[in-house]
Every structure is written in C-alpha cells, then in structure tokens.
Design a protein around this motif. Structure first.
Motif, PDB file in Angstrom:
ATOM      1  N   ALA A 121      17.522  81.434  38.025  1.00 29.05           N
ATOM      2  CA  ALA A 121      17.137  81.987  39.322  1.00 29.05           C
ATOM      3  C   ALA A 121      15.895  81.298  39.894  1.00 29.05           C
ATOM      4  N   TRP A 122      15.282  80.409  39.130  1.00 31.17           N
ATOM      5  CA  TRP A 122      14.064  79.732  39.594  1.00 31.17           C
ATOM      6  C   TRP A 122      14.418  78.731  40.687  1.00 31.17           C
ATOM      7  N   THR A 123      13.802  78.881  41.841  1.00 34.98           N
ATOM      8  CA  THR A 123      14.078  77.981  42.968  1.00 34.98           C
ATOM      9  C   THR A 123      12.954  76.990  43.197  1.00 34.98           C
ATOM     10  N   GLY A 124      11.960  77.010  42.305  1.00 35.94           N
ATOM     11  CA  GLY A 124      10.867  76.051  42.402  1.00 35.94           C
ATOM     12  C   GLY A 124       9.856  76.417  43.466  1.00 35.94           C
ATOM     13  N   ARG A 125       8.824  75.574  43.598  1.00 34.54           N
ATOM     14  CA  ARG A 125       7.851  75.781  44.647  1.00 34.54           C
ATOM     15  C   ARG A 125       7.112  74.478  44.911  1.00 34.54           C
ATOM     16  N   ASP A 126       6.717  74.301  46.171  1.00 33.69           N
ATOM     17  CA  ASP A 126       5.872  73.175  46.554  1.00 33.69           C
ATOM     18  C   ASP A 126       4.479  73.455  46.001  1.00 33.69           C
TER      19      ASP A 126
ATOM     20  N   MET B 239      13.611  68.533  31.421  1.00 38.47           N
ATOM     21  CA  MET B 239      12.612  69.507  30.984  1.00 38.47           C
ATOM     22  C   MET B 239      12.265  70.531  32.063  1.00 38.47           C
ATOM     23  N   HIS B 240      12.894  70.432  33.230  1.00 35.09           N
ATOM     24  CA  HIS B 240      12.800  71.442  34.289  1.00 35.09           C
ATOM     25  C   HIS B 240      11.421  71.575  34.921  1.00 35.09           C
ATOM     26  N   VAL B 241      10.517  70.612  34.745  1.00 39.59           N
ATOM     27  CA  VAL B 241       9.200  70.780  35.343  1.00 39.59           C
ATOM     28  C   VAL B 241       9.288  70.620  36.859  1.00 39.59           C
TER      29      VAL B 241
ATOM     30  N   SER C 298      12.974  58.104  44.317  1.00 37.57           N
ATOM     31  CA  SER C 298      13.876  58.592  43.269  1.00 37.57           C
ATOM     32  C   SER C 298      13.702  60.089  43.047  1.00 37.57           C
ATOM     33  N   VAL C 299      12.463  60.551  43.077  1.00 36.73           N
ATOM     34  CA  VAL C 299      12.196  61.974  42.864  1.00 36.73           C
ATOM     35  C   VAL C 299      12.704  62.795  44.045  1.00 36.73           C
ATOM     36  N   ASP C 300      12.552  62.298  45.254  1.00 37.21           N
ATOM     37  CA  ASP C 300      13.081  63.012  46.418  1.00 37.21           C
ATOM     38  C   ASP C 300      14.602  63.131  46.342  1.00 37.21           C
ATOM     39  N   THR C 301      15.259  62.091  45.857  1.00 39.97           N
ATOM     40  CA  THR C 301      16.714  62.137  45.695  1.00 39.97           C
ATOM     41  C   THR C 301      17.100  63.203  44.676  1.00 39.97           C
TER      42      THR C 301
ATOM     43  N   ALA D  74      19.223  66.788  45.091  1.00 37.82           N
ATOM     44  CA  ALA D  74      20.377  67.106  44.249  1.00 37.82           C
ATOM     45  C   ALA D  74      20.207  68.444  43.534  1.00 37.82           C
ATOM     46  N   LEU D  75      18.989  68.749  43.101  1.00 41.05           N
ATOM     47  CA  LEU D  75      18.728  69.992  42.370  1.00 41.05           C
ATOM     48  C   LEU D  75      18.555  71.186  43.303  1.00 41.05           C
ATOM     49  N   GLY D  76      18.210  70.928  44.546  1.00 46.55           N
ATOM     50  CA  GLY D  76      17.994  72.011  45.493  1.00 46.55           C
ATOM     51  C   GLY D  76      16.700  72.758  45.271  1.00 46.55           C
ATOM     52  N   ARG D  77      15.701  72.079  44.719  1.00 47.03           N
ATOM     53  CA  ARG D  77      14.385  72.696  44.556  1.00 47.03           C
ATOM     54  C   ARG D  77      13.306  71.634  44.766  1.00 47.03           C
ATOM     55  N   PRO D  78      12.131  72.052  45.245  1.00 55.78           N
ATOM     56  CA  PRO D  78      11.070  71.072  45.506  1.00 55.78           C
ATOM     57  C   PRO D  78      10.523  70.467  44.225  1.00 55.78           C
ATOM     58  N   LEU D  79      10.232  69.175  44.279  1.00 54.42           N
ATOM     59  CA  LEU D  79       9.596  68.451  43.178  1.00 54.42           C
ATOM     60  C   LEU D  79       8.390  67.730  43.755  1.00 54.42           C
TER      61      LEU D  79
END
Length: 575
Positions: free
Chosen positions: A93-98, A244-246, A272-275, A279-284
């Motif tokens: 359920a984790w959608t990440g965060r900026d 590792m899901h970071v 590469s990270v933006d791509t 794909a993951l649907g969460r901010p990196l």
C-alpha cells in the motif's frame, strides 16, 4: 536452477568460477567469453541452496563478485548468492513520497542503537514517528572492510554490510519504515572506492588513470571501457530503488565525479531513475551532496541540467553554526554575522559567485530564478560537520539549550528541506567521531595520520584528535538512549516535536518574507506561512518590535506593548 554468474572482465584471457558448498566442496569451472568482455557459465548448476563463489581472473584470485549481494565473511572472501525477490514485502500500500520538503533524519546504523544493527534500528522507528520525522537517511550500508566504520570506504556496492545484518535485514528495515509511513533515503557513494577490498581493477578498467580524489581511487566515467563502469553505477542505483524498495538516494560528493562526456553520469542516472519511477508509479528522489553550488545539478534536463531533485546546502549550516557558536576559523570565516543568514534565506547559497576566502577564489553561481528553496537540504548538524571536527563534538558541547533551540527553529521552520542528525533532537552529548576498524595495521596508522593533517587549516589542536582505530572512539559515538529521559534533554526533545508539528501547519510552497538581521543585537528574523520567527544569539537583552502572539518559545521571551523582549539566546515564534 540455471546460474550463469555473469562477470565483466574485458582484458582477461581466462576467467573461472570458484564455488564452495558443503556437498561438493571447492570446485573450479571455466567460464565462456561473450560479447563486450562479459563472461558467464553456460551450464546449469545442480544446487538447491545458495553457494559461496568467486572468480579467478587469469589464474589470480578468487575475488568476490563485483556485483555481489552478500559477503558473509567480509569483503576479501567469497561472495554468497542472495535472491532479493524472495523477501515477502508487506508495503504493497506504500505509494512513496517526494522527499523534498520532508523532515529527514540522518542516522548511522552502527551507532544509532547499542546493538548497531538494522533489526535493532527497527525497534526505534516508532520513536521517529512520534518525533514527526517523514524520512530516514541511513549512512552508507554497503560492504566495507572491518567491523565498523562510517561506511564511505565501501568496496562492494550491492552487498549490505554483514555486521548490520546483511541484505535480508535491510529489506526488513525498509519494510518496517514503510509500514510506519516513513520514506527511506539511502546514502550511496559513487565517487570513489575504499582502500581495502577493492578488487575491481583485477576485472577491468573500473578506475580512472587520470583522476584520484582525497578519499581513494576515482571511477573511470569517461575513458575506454567506461560504458560498463557507468552501467555498474546506474544498475546499483536501480537495485536500491527497485529491489530494496528505497524511496531516494543521497549521492555522496558528486563534485568528485570526473566525467567529461557530453552526457554526464548524473544526467544519465537521473533519466534512468525517472523511468523507473514512472514504471513503479511512485516518486523516487535523487539528492546530491555537492561542493560546487551549481544549480545545473537540479535544473531540468529540458533546460540542459542534470534533473536531480536537489542537493545538500552546507552554506546554510555554516551561517547557522557561526551565528550560534561564534566560531569563525577555516571555512567558517566568510559567514560571520547575521548577514550570512539573511543571504542564505533570500538566495539559497551564500557563495553564489562571491569570494571564498577558504578557497582563495570566487565560488558558486546564483540559483535559477524561481527555484524552490526546498530543493536545498539544510541542517545545523550532520555526520560530516560533526565528525570532521577534531573531537567530533556536537553543537550541544559548544552552546546552551537556548542556542540549540534557535538553530532548530531556523532550520525546521525555514523554506529548505530540513534534516536532523541522530540525537540532535534531544541535545545529545555523545560525540560523533571518525572511527575505522581496518585490519591492516599500516592502513590504520595512515588513516590516523591523515586525520591529523586534515585539521591544520581549521586551527584545531591535532593533539586532541582521537585515534580512529581505537575501539573506544567507536564506542563513544553511540547514542545514549537514557538521555532523552533527562529533564534538560527532554525539554529540547519536546521543543523539536512542537517545531515539527508547527511546520506541518505551513503550506509547503510558502516562501520566506521579511528576512532581516540585527547585527548589533545578534537577532535574525523571518516570516513564513503566517509565522514570524525571531532567533536571538549571544548573551544580553534585546527588544524587537513585533505584532502577534507567541505560539512557541524557548528561552526568556515576553511580549508587551508590541515589543518582544529577549534575554539571552533563544527563539520566539509568533502568529
């Protein structure tokens, strides 16, 4: 199970796989050469459990896998297979965060808890949630030589340091963070490799023959064979973010990346990270540490920048530190007086093309117009600014609680992305010192000599520099978790919690206004999001004309007849 063991060794004439397990013992198997200097095993191996393995390169070795995921017996020994996909994640359920704009908490796994492990750090995560933290930023966790160290001398980027618990423990840590709503920003080092256990040159042209930094060998980012070296960096970054899901990476000392190619490694990495993020649907998030004060790092790629999210801002630290402590030696010299605080709050950087007396040249360039200051990570303390002092003394050893509170309010209510260093929030008295555990005696002695030489320009007494190799240096640097319960520390901790809660009431896009500094009175003021912050440094009584009511204060501060009376160092926040 098909195990091909790919390895890049473009200059080798022979590469053999060495495997070791309980059933078959030690065995050597020749690898076949493929395209681009890659070698691999053509046949499948009959094995049901992870095996230990390494590579013989032209008869030398065996050496660990450059992309090893586990080193159970240290960086000089065989690698062990590890499959990160078998971990049972619960963070679906984790959608990440900026991370820009978040409250970040920097910690070192080895000294954050008495046990110094990832699993013991999990036990402290609820404390961080109660504090109000949004993201945790562990110092590097990749494999390095010895039992304990800061982590910046790692040599195997994919392997989690075994003393911390190895890769499975790291996955448990990230999963536990996400279950509590905490993002994870992992500190990674791509600008150099450590002095012991670096076998990459045995495999191929990983290191630059033209560039070497003060911390070790630099990577070959632009010479012959550099395509695969760059691929190693990008694959490693994607490993942390995907496997590792970071949620983000802090890129260590990117100013030390020597890259003359038209497509800079940072731009290639960001793309590469933006791509992957899409794909993951969460901010990196990618945040750089840089000494350049160059907005190109986080300028958009469409505007010919690298497209990172932001960078650390040492200038804010220096301005706060000088005004709080009065220290003006070395690189602090230019920051004397509240005018330095005014400038960083108005322009983000102090050195934006101005003269730097420490560098003996002009330095930096202005931020691009309209740049949000949350792209800059600001702090009053971090691992470098404490640990690179002669005795690793924290700000709490230099000033009283009123000054600590004033510094905290400036950072936490300001326009930057605030970062705390572990224990800062309660005024920890334990030092954070530079420690190593190099098994090689000569390397340990050279490290100790190097530390002493580093302090010459700062005017610090070399005789008080602790020996990095002395185990007590490491032991002294552990947090004392009894401290937050003591009255003075508990008061500081409560104030930090209130500041963070107050920060949440501010619109993240709110800009700072009415920035001013009263040099004779040593008072710095600014407004943001309907709040007015008045921070006083130094002793004495000051009176400032204000409107509004105090909603939070630390120190002696009273309002009467539209005047704020300040006695000694402290801070008052008015609405």
């Amino acid at each position: 199970m098909n195990r091909r063991f790919p390895v890049w060794a473009p200059r080798a004439s022979r590469v053999a796989l060495v495997i070791s397990d309980r059933r078959t013992g030690r065995e050597e198997i020749e690898l076949s050469r493929g395209d681009g200097g890659w070698w691999a095993l053509d046949a499948a191996l009959d094995a049901t459990t992870p095996i230990d393995y390494g590579f013989l390169v032209d008869g030398e070795g065996p050496y660990p896998d450059p992309r090893s995921l586990r080193q159970p017996r240290g960086v000089h020994e065989l690698s062990r297979e590890y499959d990160p996909s078998v971990f049972e994640w619960t963070d679906h359920a984790w959608t990440g965060r900026d991370v820009t704009g978040a409250v970040v908490y920097e910690l070192h796994i080895g000294t954050f808890t008495p046990e110094g492990t990832l699993d013991s750090a999990i036990e402290r995560l609820d404390y961080l949630v109660d504090l109000g933290v949004d993201a945790v930023e562990p110092l590097p966790v990749n494999a390095f030589n010895g039992e304990h160290g800061w982590g910046y001398d790692g040599v195997l980027w994919f392997a989690v340091h075994e003393a911390y618990g190895g890769p499975a423990a790291y996955q448990r840590f990230v999963d536990a963070c996400h279950s509590r709503g905490l993002a994870v920003v992992q500190d990674v080092v791509y600008n150099h490799l450590g002095p012991s256990g670096n076998y990459l040159p045995k495999y191929g042209p990983y290191l630059s023959e033209l560039a070497a930094g003060p911390w070790g060998d630099a990577l070959n980012l632009d010479g012959p064979g550099s395509d695969e070296v760059r691929r190693l960096i990008i694959d490693n970054a994607l490993f942390w973010l995907h496997d590792m899901h970071v949620d983000g990476l802090r890129l260590d000392a990117v100013h030390a990346l020597h890259d003359s190619r038209a497509l800079h490694i940072l731009e290639e990495l960001a793309e590469s990270v933006d791509t992957l993020s899409h794909a993951l649907g969460r901010p990196l998030t990618l945040i750089a540490e840089s000494d350049l004060n160059d907005p190109k790092l986080f300028r958009s790629r469409e505007s010919h920048g690298y497209g990172l999210a932001g960078q650390w801002d040492d200038d804010v630290h220096h301005a706060v530190h000088v005004n709080v402590t009065g220290e003006t030696t070395g690189y602090y010299e230019d920051f004397e007086g509240v005018a330095s605080l005014v400038k960083v709050f108005e322009h983000g950087w102090f050195h934006d093309g101005s003269w730097s007396s420490f560098r003996e040249r002009h330095h930096g360039r202005p931020l691009d117009p309209g740049t949000a200051l949350r792209r800059l990570v600001a702090f009053t303390q971090d691992h470098d600014q404490i640990g690179n002092r002669a005795t690793g003394d924290r700000m709490s050893a230099l000033v009283g609680n009123g000054s600590l509170a004033a510094a905290a309010a400036i950072i936490l209510l300001g326009p930057f992305t605030p970062m705390l260093f572990m224990g800062e929030e309660w005024g920890a008295t334990t030092p954070w010192q530079f420690f190593t555990s190099h098994p090689e005696k000569e390397l340990g002695e050279a490290t100790a000599r190097g530390r002493i030489a580093e302090f010459a320009r700062m005017g610090w007494d070399p005789d008080v520099v602790p020996d990095p190799q002395d185990p007590t240096t490491f032991e002294r640097s552990h947090l004392d978790w009894a401290e937050p319960e003591r009255p003075g520390n508990a008061r500081i901790l409560a104030f930090y919690k209130e500041l963070i809660a107050l920060r949440r009431s501010i619109d993240p896009d709110a800009k700072v206004t009415d920035v001013a500094g009263d040099a004779p009175g040593q008072v710095f003021t600014f407004s943001r999001g309907g709040l007015r912050v008045i921070a006083a440094f130094g002793e004495g009584e000051r009176t400032v004309t204000v409107t509004g009511e105090i909603v939070l204060a630390f120190g002696s501060a009273t309002v009467a007849d539209s005047s704020l009376r300040l006695v000694g160092p402290g801070v008052a926040i008015l609405r």
